[in-house]
Scaffold this active site. Structure first.
Site, PDB file in Angstrom:
ATOM      1  N   ASP A   1       0.815  -1.211   0.000  1.00 30.24           N
ATOM      2  CA  ASP A   1       0.000   0.000   0.000  1.00 30.24           C
ATOM      3  C   ASP A   1       0.850   1.262   0.000  1.00 30.24           C
ATOM      4  O   ASP A   1       0.462   2.284  -0.569  1.00 30.24           O
ATOM      5  CB  ASP A   1      -0.940   0.002   1.210  1.00 30.24           C
ATOM      6  CG  ASP A   1      -2.180  -0.844   0.968  1.00 30.24           C
ATOM      7  OD1 ASP A   1      -2.068  -1.847   0.243  1.00 30.24           O
ATOM      8  OD2 ASP A   1      -3.250  -0.507   1.490  1.00 30.24           O
TER       9      ASP A   1
ATOM     10  N   CYS B   1       0.868  -8.263   5.098  1.00 29.79           N
ATOM     11  CA  CYS B   1       0.525  -6.866   4.840  1.00 29.79           C
ATOM     12  C   CYS B   1      -0.951  -6.652   4.547  1.00 29.79           C
ATOM     13  O   CYS B   1      -1.739  -7.583   4.539  1.00 29.79           O
ATOM     14  CB  CYS B   1       1.440  -6.309   3.759  1.00 29.79           C
ATOM     15  SG  CYS B   1       3.123  -6.070   4.415  1.00 29.79           S
ATOM     16  N   ASP B   2      -1.291  -5.396   4.281  1.00 33.85           N
ATOM     17  CA  ASP B   2      -2.635  -4.867   4.478  1.00 33.85           C
ATOM     18  C   ASP B   2      -3.790  -5.726   3.958  1.00 33.85           C
ATOM     19  O   ASP B   2      -4.703  -6.063   4.701  1.00 33.85           O
ATOM     20  CB  ASP B   2      -2.733  -3.482   3.841  1.00 33.85           C
ATOM     21  CG  ASP B   2      -1.910  -2.451   4.575  1.00 33.85           C
ATOM     22  OD1 ASP B   2      -0.945  -2.838   5.250  1.00 33.85           O
ATOM     23  OD2 ASP B   2      -2.211  -1.256   4.466  1.00 33.85           O
ATOM     24  N   LYS B   3      -3.813  -6.041   2.679  1.00 26.49           N
ATOM     25  CA  LYS B   3      -4.957  -6.764   2.116  1.00 26.49           C
ATOM     26  C   LYS B   3      -4.720  -8.262   2.064  1.00 26.49           C
ATOM     27  O   LYS B   3      -5.664  -9.025   1.852  1.00 26.49           O
ATOM     28  CB  LYS B   3      -5.270  -6.237   0.705  1.00 26.49           C
ATOM     29  CG  LYS B   3      -5.432  -4.733   0.630  1.00 26.49           C
ATOM     30  CD  LYS B   3      -6.389  -4.202   1.675  1.00 26.49           C
ATOM     31  CE  LYS B   3      -6.382  -2.690   1.737  1.00 26.49           C
ATOM     32  NZ  LYS B   3      -5.115  -2.091   2.155  1.00 26.49           N
TER      33      LYS B   3
ATOM     34  N   CYS C   1       4.933  -2.498   8.395  1.00 32.21           N
ATOM     35  CA  CYS C   1       5.316  -1.186   8.935  1.00 32.21           C
ATOM     36  C   CYS C   1       5.027  -1.101  10.434  1.00 32.21           C
ATOM     37  O   CYS C   1       4.037  -1.628  10.928  1.00 32.21           O
ATOM     38  CB  CYS C   1       4.621  -0.084   8.166  1.00 32.21           C
ATOM     39  SG  CYS C   1       5.171   0.020   6.447  1.00 32.21           S
TER      40      CYS C   1
ATOM     41  N   GLU D   1      -6.799   4.778  -0.411  1.00 35.93           N
ATOM     42  CA  GLU D   1      -6.436   5.356   0.880  1.00 35.93           C
ATOM     43  C   GLU D   1      -6.002   6.806   0.692  1.00 35.93           C
ATOM     44  O   GLU D   1      -5.322   7.140  -0.277  1.00 35.93           O
ATOM     45  CB  GLU D   1      -5.296   4.570   1.521  1.00 35.93           C
ATOM     46  CG  GLU D   1      -5.714   3.216   2.030  1.00 35.93           C
ATOM     47  CD  GLU D   1      -4.611   2.483   2.771  1.00 35.93           C
ATOM     48  OE1 GLU D   1      -4.932   1.482   3.423  1.00 35.93           O
ATOM     49  OE2 GLU D   1      -3.446   2.904   2.699  1.00 35.93           O
TER      50      GLU D   1
ATOM     51  N   SER E   1      -5.290   5.151   5.363  1.00 33.91           N
ATOM     52  CA  SER E   1      -4.254   4.240   5.824  1.00 33.91           C
ATOM     53  C   SER E   1      -4.403   4.043   7.321  1.00 33.91           C
ATOM     54  O   SER E   1      -4.903   4.912   8.041  1.00 33.91           O
ATOM     55  CB  SER E   1      -2.882   4.831   5.514  1.00 33.91           C
ATOM     56  OG  SER E   1      -1.874   4.212   6.283  1.00 33.91           O
TER      57      SER E   1
END
Length: 556
Positions: free
Chosen positions: A78, A119-121, A195, A446, A472
């Site tokens: 992202d 990570c995010d998705k 992150c 985002e 985010s």
């Protein structure tokens, strides 16, 4: 066993022959077959090291008497996709990830799965797949990145990726030089891993542990620690125990487990994106999920951890302080968690957390001495968002909890970002960014760039931003997203005009366009949807089939 369909009997000789072409022995083919999803790539810092995790998982499966079968998967960073056309594809990749795992697991008749993610998705995509397929499955994440050290400050306070994003705004406003920003970008992300703050990836990794689909430690053990490799081996062993006992995700991902996840979500101050992903995962699990549950649970669960972007601490600090099990232990003491929920350990939530304790009471506060009396997230309702919108209230400064101001209206993130960077947004303004929802974006981008620039310019205590897009996990300030219905679907955010007064009251959970209802109806009567921004390829199909953000932006 499911894998009998590809291993056992006279008719399966061709199948065995193909396995033997890959080096599998008869001994290996006489064991349960466990699929191992490894979305390693060299584009995401949180995934660049996943081959190490996958190797450890495979060792664990072998140790426990199974045969691993590894396969790949996609993943979007992202941060790298931010603020350009690539961000349209991030949320949409979640459905592709879920679909691809379903395809691989079903096509090859796996008896169980270990789904590696970080990570995010990728994390919610894997959880959605696990719920859908419903065979014994363990989720193992790659672990969080360590925080960096500020190169421009004496004694080097901790920094992370969001510090760099906000540094752009600081340079634009003259508070930092480009040379100082360059030094910062070299130091902010010092290791592999997701992150370092309580952003979306780490939020979802932590909630995976709470739901019971990840082992204790899954959410917080740093990527570079040896204990992360040991945990990966244990994940491989755990799935074999689940296969033997036939423990499946449908037994774990229950309404009570999702209530537990929301409780810890509120205590940690997780990303607003959890309000998208938890409903989507619940949808796959057949569990009813309503955004109003967030306010109900937030009202009784205090905010115990002040993690970046809402505070100074990072995930490494949370791990040192006892991790997710310590947070659960504190909530259990006050009867705020259902302790009977089963987990991938084969034990209950209560049993897993029974020996945990808070090791640093400043990182994890007690229920009696919280950072905030209410949980991290809030859902606001009103005439601009009849189906709701979401804000991380724990990251909003007190003076912005109640705010009203003139709307500054933009029909894309790019227009809004340019106006902010050009200094056209003033104290008191309410920036409205629309046509960035799941259908309108498409892909619900985002808005980290505009919110970070607002914060970097020192305006986060005076400017609000509302959008039918999303934010985010690193966003802070009065950033209100997921406005539903979205503008592209004819939601009333499409009726907002430049200069209209918008009233925000986070404690009261309300958001209102200060325009008579008759005027809003008249404006909408003359409204027509704009032409789709993308007319071919995956995103065109996605835009046609995606549901509202209030329903998790699932694709039907």
């Amino acid at each position: 066993m499911k894998s009998d369909n590809v291993r056992i009997g006279l008719e399966r000789a061709p199948h065995r022959s193909l396995f033997k072409a890959m080096g599998y022995t008869d001994e290996e083919l006489n064991r349960p077959l466990i699929g191992v999803a490894n979305p390693m790539n060299a584009v995401i810092p949180g995934h660049v090291h996943l081959n190490n995790i996958a190797e450890a998982v495979q060792k664990g499966i072998y140790l426990a008497g199974g045969t691993p079968a590894i396969f790949g998967g996609i993943g979007v960073c992202d941060g790298i996709a931010m603020n350009h056309a690539g961000m349209k594809y991030s949320l949409a990749s979640r459905e592709i990830i879920a679909d691809s795992v379903e395809i691989m697991a079903t096509a090859h008749a796996f008896d169980g799965l270990v789904l590696i993610c970080n990570c995010d998705k990728i994390v919610p995509g894997m959880l959605m797949a696990a719920a859908r397929i419903d065979i014994p499955t363990v989720i193992i994440s790659g672990g969080p990145m360590l925080a960096g050290s500020h190169p421009n400050v004496k004694n080097g306070e901790k920094i992370d990726l969001i510090t760099v994003f906000e540094g752009v705004g600081a340079v634009k406003s003259g508070k930092m030089t480009e040379e100082e920003l360059s030094l910062m970008e070299d130091e902010a992300c010092p290791t592999c891993g997701s992150c370092a703050g309580m952003f979306t990836a780490n939020s979802m990794n932590c909630l995976t542990e709470v739901i019971g689909m990840g082992l204790p430690g899954n959410g917080t053990i740093p990527a570079v620690m040896a204990s992360r490799i040991r945990l990966a081996k244990q994940a491989g062993m755990a799935v074999m125990d689940m296969v033997e006992k036939n423990i499946t995700p449908s037994q774990i991902m229950t309404p009570e487990a999702f209530a537990n996840a929301l409780a810890v979500d509120m205590a940690l101050g997780c990303s607003t994106n959890t309000a998208l992903h938890l409903p989507a995962i619940a949808h796959e699990a057949g569990v009813e999920f309503n955004l109003k549950q967030i306010n109900e649970i937030s009202a009784r669960i205090p905010h115990l951890c002040q993690l970046s972007p809402g505070g100074y601490h990072r995930i490494e600090d949370l791990n040192r302080a006892g991790g997710i099990q310590a947070v659960l232990s504190e909530l259990i003491k006050h009867n705020l968690i259902n302790t009977d929920c089963i987990t991938v350990t084969g034990k209950s939530v209560g049993e897993n957390a029974s020996k945990a304790r808070i090791l640093d009471p400043e990182v994890i506060r007690s229920v009696e001495t919280p950072y905030h009396k209410e949980g991290g997230l809030a859902v606001l309702f009103g005439n601009v968002a009849p189906e709701g919108c979401v804000v991380k209230q724990s990251a909003v400064v007190d003076k912005m909890l109640v705010h009203e101001g003139p709307a500054r209206v933009f029909d894309s993130e790019d227009e809004a970002s340019k106006a902010i960077m050009d200094g056209l947004i003033k104290k008191g303004d309410v920036v409205v960014v629309r046509y960035e929802g799941p259908k309108g974006g498409p892909g619900m981008r985002e808005m980290l760039t505009p919110t970070s620039v607002i914060a970097g310019m020192g305006l986060d205590a005076d400017v609000a931003l509302i959008t039918d897009g999303r934010f985010s996990g690193g966003t802070r300030g009065a950033a209100i997203g997921h406005v539903s219905p979205e503008a592209m679907s004819g939601g009333p955010i499409a009726a907002v005009r430049e200069g209209d007064i918008i009233k925000i009251n986070i404690p009261e959970k309300t958001i209102a366009l200060d325009v008579p209802e008759e005027e809003i109806k008249a404006r909408m009567a003359g409204w027509t949807p704009p032409e789709p921004k993308i007319t071919k390829g995956y995103m065109a199909r996605y835009a046609r089939n995606v549901e509202s953000a209030s329903k998790g932006a699932v694709v039907l």
